[in-house]
Enzyme design. Structure first.
Site, short mmCIF file in Angstrom:
data_model
loop_
_atom_site.label_atom_id
_atom_site.label_comp_id
_atom_site.label_asym_id
_atom_site.label_seq_id
_atom_site.Cartn_x
_atom_site.Cartn_y
_atom_site.Cartn_z
N CYS A 1 0.86 -1.18 0.00
CA CYS A 1 0.00 0.00 0.00
C CYS A 1 0.89 1.23 0.00
O CYS A 1 1.67 1.43 0.94
CB CYS A 1 -0.89 -0.02 1.25
SG CYS A 1 -1.87 1.47 1.47
N CYS B 1 -0.88 3.34 -6.54
CA CYS B 1 -1.82 2.78 -5.56
C CYS B 1 -2.04 1.35 -6.02
O CYS B 1 -2.28 1.10 -7.21
CB CYS B 1 -3.15 3.54 -5.57
SG CYS B 1 -4.47 2.70 -4.66
#
Ligand code: DGL
EC number: 5.1.1.3
Length: 273
Positions: free
Chosen positions: A74, A189
């Protein structure tokens, strides 16, 4: 006989884009996938609060699963919390996921690069420092998307995504300047690679979409070199076998369970962290 797992962590299902690469490189390893869906999306969190939250959560995750390596799949968390995790838990090797600005700067022909990320990642000092250090000669546009991670979550569960919404979110990535055009978009992302076909379809012109998943998996593999895939740890949870997924909400719905099954993960009924 127990196998210490590779722990793969994200706010939601985005880390699965890294898991699928890690599986290819480490077929013998056991994986524990953790989605902090109770706190999703990370993109909108206040930095101090997110920092404290993730560091605290990892205390419990590491105690419960004792991973050989923890992959923070992440960008929004890694660009903020990685160094704090390393100092709080020095015995665990951590692999982070940060925007692939250096490879983008090396590859671009036009010198125009865009970084597509959550609003959190876009505003991080860490991201600005990467640009200053590696891409000073490029024109880098940072594009914070409020919606793409949520669109990817829905798409993976329901198989449908509003293409017009995807188009609108990626549009600011495309810059024309003095006869040159953006030629690389960094997918910063881990949710976004799931939508890359829709992005290609709705983009105003073709670009390279840079997905760092394989590089992250390789980094994890390199940290594991020398650590055998099998180790005797009878004291640990999940004593044998199957790869598991944990949702911090402890409320994975049937569509989520099906999705996880497709990735070879069984959702643990009870939250063990
Ligand atoms: N998958 C996460 C990332 O790589 C972000 C999703 C979220 O906003 O929580 O940044």
């Amino acid at each position: 006989m127990n196998r210490r797992p590779v722990l793969m962590f994200d706010s939601g299902i985005g880390g699965l884009t890294v898991l699928r690469e890690a599986r290819v490189l480490m077929p013998d390893r056991r994986f524990v996938y953790v989605a902090d869906d109770a706190a999703f999306p990370y993109g909108a969190w206040d930095e101090q609060a997110l920092n404290a939250h993730v560091v605290e959560l990892f205390g419990r995750l590491l105690a419960a699963h004792d991973p050989d390596v923890a992959v923070i799949a992440c960008n929004t968390a890694s660009t903020l919390v990685l160094s704090n995790l390393r100092s709080a838990y020095p015995d665990t090797p951590f692999v982070g996921t940060v925007p692939a600005i250096k490879p983008a700067a090396e590859r671009t022909a036009s010198g125009l690069v865009s970084v597509l990320a959550t609003p959190g990642t876009v505003k991080r000092q860490y991201t600005r420092d990467l640009i200053r250090e590696w891409a000073a000669r490029c024109h880098v546009r940072l594009v914070g998307s409020d919606r793409l991670a949520t669109l990817a979550e829905a798409y993976m569960r329901e198989g449908f995504v509003d293409e017009e919404a995807v188009r609108a979110e990626i549009e600011p990535c495309f810059v024309e300047q003095d006869g040159r055009r953006t030629d690389i978009v960094v997918l910063a992302c881990t949710h976004y690679p799931f939508l890359v076909n829709r992005m290609r379809k709705t983009a105003p012109w073709p670009v390279d979409w840079l997905d760092p998943a394989e590089a992250i998996a390789r980094r994890a593999l390199s940290l594991l070199a020398g650590s055998p895939a099998l180790a005797t740890r009878p004291d640990r949870l999940d004593p044998q076998g199957d790869d598991i997924a944990i949702f911090t909400s402890n409320a994975a719905d049937p569509a989520t369970r099906r999705l996880m099954q497709g990735f070879g993960l069984s959702v643990m009924e009870a939250m063990t962290v």
